[in-house]
Scaffold this active site. Structure first.
Site, PDB file in Angstrom:
ATOM      1  CG  ASP A 174      -0.240  -0.074   2.529  1.00 26.42           C
ATOM      2  OD1 ASP A 174       1.022   0.003   2.567  1.00 26.42           O
ATOM      3  OD2 ASP A 174      -0.924  -0.221   3.559  1.00 26.42           O
ATOM      4  NE  ARG A 175       4.587   2.663  -3.677  1.00 27.84           N
ATOM      5  CZ  ARG A 175       5.689   2.135  -4.188  1.00 27.84           C
ATOM      6  NH1 ARG A 175       5.809   0.836  -4.299  1.00 27.84           N
ATOM      7  NH2 ARG A 175       6.678   2.892  -4.567  1.00 27.84           N
ATOM      8  CG  LEU A 176       0.604   3.592   4.053  1.00 26.23           C
ATOM      9  CD1 LEU A 176      -0.626   3.291   4.899  1.00 26.23           C
ATOM     10  CD2 LEU A 176       1.022   5.051   4.202  1.00 26.23           C
TER      11      LEU A 176
END
Length: 196
Positions: A174-176
């Site tokens: 989720d790119r987190l």
């Protein structure tokens, strides 16, 4: 990644991540080395990690190469080890010191014969007329040393990046991404989580 799962000592944590990478990566010891001239002009290239201990991360090179010259005039560097197979990278920033002659010699003696001859032959980072010139330099060095012991050149040796910051990064779909940064303090290492 929970920062509490990483060892409080970032060198120990890096050793663990390197062991994980050795099981899946073709070149787990490849790292990007970024240097800069005294006036701040940066350059980067891949080198091989050849020593990791409490003192820092070591690599070896021709001291007259571009990276060697830049490290002599601006003894600070950054490193990145990236293992896409694991979705991990480690960033290192710090001062740079020369590895002593004895440690350089010990590593030199582990290098294959052709690599030791090539180190003598190549005027690293200097312009060449063509490939034939390099081949001729190698042939001359090979004739000079043959299969005999190839001594450590005085222009070749190791450098050690003495970290003042080490950051561990782990991919999330989720790119987190997870980022945990260690900074050296007078009393040891301070660890904190960073936003991706």
């Amino acid at each position: 990644m929970d920062e509490r799962d990483l060892d409080p000592d970032p060198i120990v944590a890096l050793e663990a991540w390197l062991r994980d990478a050795e099981g899946v990566s073709v070149r787990p010891d490849a790292m990007t080395l970024a240097t800069a001239t005294a006036d701040g002009r940066p350059s980067a290239r891949i080198v091989l990690l050849r020593g990791l201990d409490r003192r820092g991360l070591a690599f070896f090179t021709n001291r007259a190469s571009r990276k060697g010259r830049e490290l002599e005039e601006n003894p600070r560097a950054a490193l990145v080890l990236h293992w896409p197979e694991l979705g991990r990278q480690v960033r290192v920033e710090g001062s740079v010191e020369r590895v002593d002659q004895e440690e350089s010699r010990e590593y030199w003696e582990t290098r294959p014969l052709r690599s030791r001859i090539a180190a003598w032959a190549s005027p690293q980072s200097r312009p060449l007329t063509d490939r034939a010139e390099l081949d001729a330099l190698y042939a001359a060095a090979e004739a000079r040393f043959g299969n005999d012991d190839v001594p450590l050149p005085d222009f070749w040796g190791g450098y050690r990046v003495v970290p003042d910051a080490i950051e561990f990064w782990e991919h999330q779909d989720d790119r987190l991404h997870d980022r945990v940064r260690y900074e050296r303090t007078e009393s040891g290492w301070r660890r904190e989580r960073l936003a991706p």
